[in-house]
Write an enzyme that holds these catalytic residues in place. Structure first.
Site, PDB file in Angstrom:
ATOM      1  N   HIS A  67     -44.934 -29.098  25.282  1.00  0.00           N
ATOM      2  CA  HIS A  67     -45.878 -28.413  26.168  1.00  0.00           C
ATOM      3  C   HIS A  67     -45.590 -26.910  26.245  1.00  0.00           C
ATOM      4  O   HIS A  67     -46.514 -26.094  26.244  1.00  0.00           O
ATOM      5  CB  HIS A  67     -45.809 -29.052  27.564  1.00  0.00           C
ATOM      6  CG  HIS A  67     -46.749 -28.472  28.554  1.00  0.00           C
ATOM      7  ND1 HIS A  67     -48.092 -28.762  28.555  1.00  0.00           N
ATOM      8  CD2 HIS A  67     -46.544 -27.617  29.582  1.00  0.00           C
ATOM      9  CE1 HIS A  67     -48.675 -28.110  29.540  1.00  0.00           C
ATOM     10  NE2 HIS A  67     -47.757 -27.406  30.183  1.00  0.00           N
ATOM     11  N   ARG A 114     -34.902 -12.693  35.293  1.00  0.00           N
ATOM     12  CA  ARG A 114     -35.911 -11.748  34.797  1.00  0.00           C
ATOM     13  C   ARG A 114     -36.968 -11.407  35.847  1.00  0.00           C
ATOM     14  O   ARG A 114     -37.866 -10.624  35.584  1.00  0.00           O
ATOM     15  CB  ARG A 114     -36.572 -12.329  33.537  1.00  0.00           C
ATOM     16  CG  ARG A 114     -35.613 -12.299  32.355  1.00  0.00           C
ATOM     17  CD  ARG A 114     -35.976 -13.319  31.291  1.00  0.00           C
ATOM     18  NE  ARG A 114     -35.067 -13.221  30.152  1.00  0.00           N
ATOM     19  CZ  ARG A 114     -33.823 -13.691  30.120  1.00  0.00           C
ATOM     20  NH1 ARG A 114     -33.304 -14.287  31.177  1.00  0.00           N
ATOM     21  NH2 ARG A 114     -33.078 -13.563  29.040  1.00  0.00           N
ATOM     22  N   ALA A 173     -50.339 -20.370  33.467  1.00  0.00           N
ATOM     23  CA  ALA A 173     -50.317 -19.358  32.406  1.00  0.00           C
ATOM     24  C   ALA A 173     -51.399 -19.604  31.359  1.00  0.00           C
ATOM     25  O   ALA A 173     -51.929 -18.660  30.774  1.00  0.00           O
ATOM     26  CB  ALA A 173     -48.940 -19.325  31.746  1.00  0.00           C
ATOM     27  N   PHE A 200     -48.623 -21.451  39.235  1.00  0.00           N
ATOM     28  CA  PHE A 200     -47.589 -22.398  38.824  1.00  0.00           C
ATOM     29  C   PHE A 200     -46.275 -21.639  38.667  1.00  0.00           C
ATOM     30  O   PHE A 200     -46.238 -20.588  38.036  1.00  0.00           O
ATOM     31  CB  PHE A 200     -47.980 -23.089  37.514  1.00  0.00           C
ATOM     32  CG  PHE A 200     -47.145 -24.285  37.205  1.00  0.00           C
ATOM     33  CD1 PHE A 200     -47.382 -25.490  37.843  1.00  0.00           C
ATOM     34  CD2 PHE A 200     -46.109 -24.204  36.297  1.00  0.00           C
ATOM     35  CE1 PHE A 200     -46.607 -26.608  37.571  1.00  0.00           C
ATOM     36  CE2 PHE A 200     -45.320 -25.313  36.016  1.00  0.00           C
ATOM     37  CZ  PHE A 200     -45.568 -26.513  36.656  1.00  0.00           C
ATOM     38  N   ILE A 260     -41.564 -22.271  31.610  1.00  0.00           N
ATOM     39  CA  ILE A 260     -40.163 -22.674  31.486  1.00  0.00           C
ATOM     40  C   ILE A 260     -40.092 -23.903  30.579  1.00  0.00           C
ATOM     41  O   ILE A 260     -40.782 -24.899  30.809  1.00  0.00           O
ATOM     42  CB  ILE A 260     -39.562 -22.966  32.877  1.00  0.00           C
ATOM     43  CG1 ILE A 260     -39.670 -21.701  33.756  1.00  0.00           C
ATOM     44  CG2 ILE A 260     -38.108 -23.423  32.749  1.00  0.00           C
ATOM     45  CD1 ILE A 260     -39.327 -21.913  35.214  1.00  0.00           C
ATOM     46  N   SER A 314     -44.989 -17.510  34.349  1.00  0.00           N
ATOM     47  CA  SER A 314     -43.731 -17.980  33.773  1.00  0.00           C
ATOM     48  C   SER A 314     -43.934 -19.372  33.196  1.00  0.00           C
ATOM     49  O   SER A 314     -44.553 -20.227  33.816  1.00  0.00           O
ATOM     50  CB  SER A 314     -42.616 -17.986  34.825  1.00  0.00           C
ATOM     51  OG  SER A 314     -43.014 -18.680  35.979  1.00  0.00           O
ATOM     52  N   THR A 369     -40.563 -31.440  26.420  1.00  0.00           N
ATOM     53  CA  THR A 369     -41.709 -31.779  25.570  1.00  0.00           C
ATOM     54  C   THR A 369     -42.231 -30.520  24.884  1.00  0.00           C
ATOM     55  O   THR A 369     -41.859 -29.407  25.252  1.00  0.00           O
ATOM     56  CB  THR A 369     -42.848 -32.398  26.410  1.00  0.00           C
ATOM     57  OG1 THR A 369     -43.373 -31.387  27.280  1.00  0.00           O
ATOM     58  CG2 THR A 369     -42.353 -33.586  27.230  1.00  0.00           C
TER      59      THR A 369
END
Length: 156
Positions: free
Chosen positions: A89, A128, A57, A22, A83, A81, A87
């Protein structure tokens, strides 16, 4: 005074890299940075590196646990990652991933390097993953190698 520090070279290390699919447009850059650091700076042979992919993740801790249980690896590098969106989440995934990976390192006494970006925007993630802020995948790889060597120095 005795100071113990670990080198970042570990030519005989066996390293597993677990990477989330993802946000692969970010995570593939983290993986490239980690592989480059392991091979160029750490002198780890390509044949001693195993890459395992997972959906996201949140799944990284389970993979890390299974790899740690095998006892075949000197370190595990977790890359992904998360992001922030609109929400809660983000908090659930980032928090559980972080806690899970830390717990595995402690339970199995193996370095589990945290190369999971937890950022507020895609722009921060890109920064990053190899642009303005360096490559956090490479940093995680170097951290794993240093920890392999530090632990080797302090083990009885």
């Amino acid at each position: 005074m005795n100071i113990i520090e670990g080198a970042i070279t570990a030519p005989h290390a066996n390293v597993a890299i677990i990477v989330s699919r993802f946000n692969s447009f970010i995570n593939d850059s983290l993986l490239s940075g980690a592989l480059d650091a392991l091979q160029r700076q750490g002198l780890v042979k390509e044949s001693n590196i195993t890459v395992v992919r997972c959906p996201g993740a949140y799944e990284l801790p389970l993979l890390a646990q299974q790899l740690a249980k095998k006892g075949s690896y000197d370190a595990i590098i977790a890359l992904g990652s998360v992001i922030r969106g609109g929400t809660p989440h983000f908090e659930y995934v980032a928090g559980e991933c972080n806690k899970g990976l830390a717990q595995i390192a402690l339970e199995h006494q193996i370095p589990v390097a945290f190369g999971v970006l937890t950022v507020d925007s895609i722009e921060q993630a890109i920064e990053r993953a190899g642009t303005k802020m360096g490559n956090k995948g490479a940093e995680a790889a170097l951290s794993a190698l240093e920890m392999i060597n530090v632990l080797a120095e302090i083990e009885p």
